[in-house]
Motif scaffolding. Sequence first.
Motif, PDB file in Angstrom:
ATOM      1  N   PHE A  13     -87.742  16.273 -15.695  1.00 14.34           N
ATOM      2  CA  PHE A  13     -87.349  17.682 -15.665  1.00 14.34           C
ATOM      3  C   PHE A  13     -88.580  18.581 -15.749  1.00 14.34           C
ATOM      4  O   PHE A  13     -88.661  19.603 -15.079  1.00 14.34           O
ATOM      5  N   ASP A  14     -89.546  18.198 -16.590  1.00 13.39           N
ATOM      6  CA  ASP A  14     -90.771  18.989 -16.798  1.00 13.39           C
ATOM      7  C   ASP A  14     -91.941  18.514 -15.943  1.00 13.39           C
ATOM      8  O   ASP A  14     -93.090  18.861 -16.218  1.00 13.39           O
ATOM      9  N   LYS A  15     -91.651  17.736 -14.910  1.00 17.27           N
ATOM     10  CA  LYS A  15     -92.700  17.168 -14.062  1.00 17.27           C
ATOM     11  C   LYS A  15     -93.762  18.217 -13.716  1.00 17.27           C
ATOM     12  O   LYS A  15     -93.434  19.342 -13.323  1.00 17.27           O
ATOM     13  N   GLY A  16     -95.001  17.831 -13.895  1.00 15.85           N
ATOM     14  CA  GLY A  16     -96.108  18.723 -13.572  1.00 15.85           C
ATOM     15  C   GLY A  16     -96.474  19.680 -14.694  1.00 15.85           C
ATOM     16  O   GLY A  16     -97.422  20.456 -14.555  1.00 15.85           O
ATOM     17  N   ASP A  17     -95.758  19.641 -15.787  1.00 17.83           N
ATOM     18  CA  ASP A  17     -96.013  20.550 -16.911  1.00 17.83           C
ATOM     19  C   ASP A  17     -96.363  19.717 -18.149  1.00 17.83           C
ATOM     20  O   ASP A  17     -95.566  19.564 -19.073  1.00 17.83           O
ATOM     21  N   ALA A  18     -97.574  19.188 -18.142  1.00 18.53           N
ATOM     22  CA  ALA A  18     -98.020  18.296 -19.218  1.00 18.53           C
ATOM     23  C   ALA A  18     -97.940  18.976 -20.584  1.00 18.53           C
ATOM     24  O   ALA A  18     -97.620  18.327 -21.585  1.00 18.53           O
ATOM     25  N   LYS A  19     -98.206  20.275 -20.632  1.00 11.71           N
ATOM     26  CA  LYS A  19     -98.157  20.998 -21.913  1.00 11.71           C
ATOM     27  C   LYS A  19     -96.756  20.907 -22.529  1.00 11.71           C
ATOM     28  O   LYS A  19     -96.609  20.619 -23.720  1.00 11.71           O
ATOM     29  N   ARG A  20     -95.726  21.143 -21.741  1.00 14.92           N
ATOM     30  CA  ARG A  20     -94.348  21.105 -22.248  1.00 14.92           C
ATOM     31  C   ARG A  20     -93.931  19.677 -22.625  1.00 14.92           C
ATOM     32  O   ARG A  20     -93.244  19.470 -23.612  1.00 14.92           O
ATOM     33  N   ILE A  21     -94.355  18.719 -21.817  1.00 16.45           N
ATOM     34  CA  ILE A  21     -94.031  17.321 -22.112  1.00 16.45           C
ATOM     35  C   ILE A  21     -94.686  16.905 -23.429  1.00 16.45           C
ATOM     36  O   ILE A  21     -94.030  16.326 -24.294  1.00 16.45           O
ATOM     37  N   GLN A  22     -95.961  17.227 -23.577  1.00 17.79           N
ATOM     38  CA  GLN A  22     -96.660  16.910 -24.829  1.00 17.79           C
ATOM     39  C   GLN A  22     -95.973  17.593 -26.007  1.00 17.79           C
ATOM     40  O   GLN A  22     -95.831  17.006 -27.079  1.00 17.79           O
ATOM     41  N   HIS A  23     -95.522  18.820 -25.808  1.00 19.62           N
ATOM     42  CA  HIS A  23     -94.876  19.578 -26.883  1.00 19.62           C
ATOM     43  C   HIS A  23     -93.600  18.878 -27.352  1.00 19.62           C
ATOM     44  O   HIS A  23     -93.437  18.613 -28.545  1.00 19.62           O
ATOM     45  N   PHE A  24     -92.698  18.579 -26.437  1.00 20.96           N
ATOM     46  CA  PHE A  24     -91.435  17.988 -26.903  1.00 20.96           C
ATOM     47  C   PHE A  24     -91.639  16.594 -27.466  1.00 20.96           C
ATOM     48  O   PHE A  24     -90.919  16.182 -28.380  1.00 20.96           O
ATOM     49  N   MET A  25     -92.625  15.865 -26.964  1.00 22.67           N
ATOM     50  CA  MET A  25     -92.894  14.537 -27.525  1.00 22.67           C
ATOM     51  C   MET A  25     -93.355  14.650 -28.981  1.00 22.67           C
ATOM     52  O   MET A  25     -92.946  13.856 -29.832  1.00 22.67           O
ATOM     53  N   LYS A  26     -94.189  15.637 -29.275  1.00 22.02           N
ATOM     54  CA  LYS A  26     -94.661  15.835 -30.651  1.00 22.02           C
ATOM     55  C   LYS A  26     -93.530  16.311 -31.551  1.00 22.02           C
ATOM     56  O   LYS A  26     -93.382  15.823 -32.680  1.00 22.02           O
ATOM     57  N   VAL A  27     -92.730  17.257 -31.071  1.00 23.05           N
ATOM     58  CA  VAL A  27     -91.608  17.741 -31.880  1.00 23.05           C
ATOM     59  C   VAL A  27     -90.668  16.584 -32.184  1.00 23.05           C
ATOM     60  O   VAL A  27     -90.210  16.424 -33.327  1.00 23.05           O
ATOM     61  N   HIS A  28     -90.405  15.761 -31.188  1.00 23.31           N
ATOM     62  CA  HIS A  28     -89.532  14.607 -31.410  1.00 23.31           C
ATOM     63  C   HIS A  28     -90.123  13.661 -32.457  1.00 23.31           C
ATOM     64  O   HIS A  28     -89.408  13.184 -33.344  1.00 23.31           O
ATOM     65  N   ALA A  29     -91.413  13.380 -32.369  1.00 19.64           N
ATOM     66  CA  ALA A  29     -92.037  12.458 -33.334  1.00 19.64           C
ATOM     67  C   ALA A  29     -91.904  12.990 -34.763  1.00 19.64           C
ATOM     68  O   ALA A  29     -91.563  12.230 -35.684  1.00 19.64           O
ATOM     69  N   PHE A  30     -92.151  14.269 -34.961  1.00 20.37           N
ATOM     70  CA  PHE A  30     -92.028  14.842 -36.304  1.00 20.37           C
ATOM     71  C   PHE A  30     -90.569  14.864 -36.763  1.00 20.37           C
ATOM     72  O   PHE A  30     -90.280  14.582 -37.921  1.00 20.37           O
ATOM     73  N   ALA A  31     -89.666  15.216 -35.875  1.00 23.14           N
ATOM     74  CA  ALA A  31     -88.245  15.249 -36.241  1.00 23.14           C
ATOM     75  C   ALA A  31     -87.767  13.857 -36.654  1.00 23.14           C
ATOM     76  O   ALA A  31     -87.073  13.706 -37.668  1.00 23.14           O
ATOM     77  N   ALA A  32     -88.144  12.855 -35.887  1.00 24.89           N
ATOM     78  CA  ALA A  32     -87.742  11.484 -36.205  1.00 24.89           C
ATOM     79  C   ALA A  32     -88.288  11.070 -37.571  1.00 24.89           C
ATOM     80  O   ALA A  32     -87.561  10.503 -38.402  1.00 24.89           O
ATOM     81  N   GLY A  58     -84.704  24.951 -21.736  1.00 23.95           N
ATOM     82  CA  GLY A  58     -84.453  26.242 -21.096  1.00 23.95           C
ATOM     83  C   GLY A  58     -85.691  27.076 -20.830  1.00 23.95           C
ATOM     84  O   GLY A  58     -85.595  28.165 -20.274  1.00 23.95           O
ATOM     85  N   ILE A  59     -86.856  26.562 -21.153  1.00 21.55           N
ATOM     86  CA  ILE A  59     -88.066  27.390 -21.068  1.00 21.55           C
ATOM     87  C   ILE A  59     -88.437  27.745 -19.628  1.00 21.55           C
ATOM     88  O   ILE A  59     -88.860  28.868 -19.357  1.00 21.55           O
ATOM     89  N   HIS A  60     -88.253  26.828 -18.693  1.00 22.93           N
ATOM     90  CA  HIS A  60     -88.590  27.135 -17.293  1.00 22.93           C
ATOM     91  C   HIS A  60     -87.650  28.199 -16.735  1.00 22.93           C
ATOM     92  O   HIS A  60     -88.089  29.124 -16.051  1.00 22.93           O
ATOM     93  N   ALA A  61     -86.367  28.077 -17.038  1.00 20.36           N
ATOM     94  CA  ALA A  61     -85.409  29.098 -16.595  1.00 20.36           C
ATOM     95  C   ALA A  61     -85.718  30.446 -17.238  1.00 20.36           C
ATOM     96  O   ALA A  61     -85.593  31.488 -16.586  1.00 20.36           O
TER      97      ALA A  61
END
Length: 165
Positions: A13-32, A58-61
């Motif tokens: 979904f976030d293809k090409g947007d490494a910043k957003r991908i890195q962001h949700f991966m970090k948020v997920h790691a902390f949440a877990a 929803g950030i891209h929209a």
Amino acid sequence: MNLDSIVMEMIAFDKGDAKRIQHFMKVHAFAALIGREEKIPSDVQETLEIAAILHDIGIHAAEEKYHSTAGVYQEKEGPLPAKHLLKKIGYSSPVIERVCYLIGHHHTYQNVDGMDYQILLESDFLVNAFEDKVSQNGILAFRQNVFRTKTGIHLLNQFYGLASA
């Protein structure tokens, strides 16, 4: 849990947007981590982790429609694509509804109605504080006004060398 499928869908979904991908991966790691340390029930942990992965869907929209990444627009635009993605993967309606609620409130700090919601707020802030270079005063205010879990407060204190509140 089918979290890997959700992660892969969100990366696409976030293809090409490494910043957003890195962001949700970090948020997920902390949440877990916080969820496990706080020993929340497994069903709440699953909902939390799904919401953490999808929280910014929803950030891209928001950028497209409002030319802004403001939280209010992310909350407005995020639930619908999250619902479609989770239905496609095969999640049940109660899980989808709760995840969409969390996505639709992940920048709303009042009336927090569950540990999944609380931990999502804390996890997103742990990442945003660093990424957005939030001031020490901002971090202290957020800790005082929003953080509630023992683990989240501990992590925030450790990250920024803060004295216990």
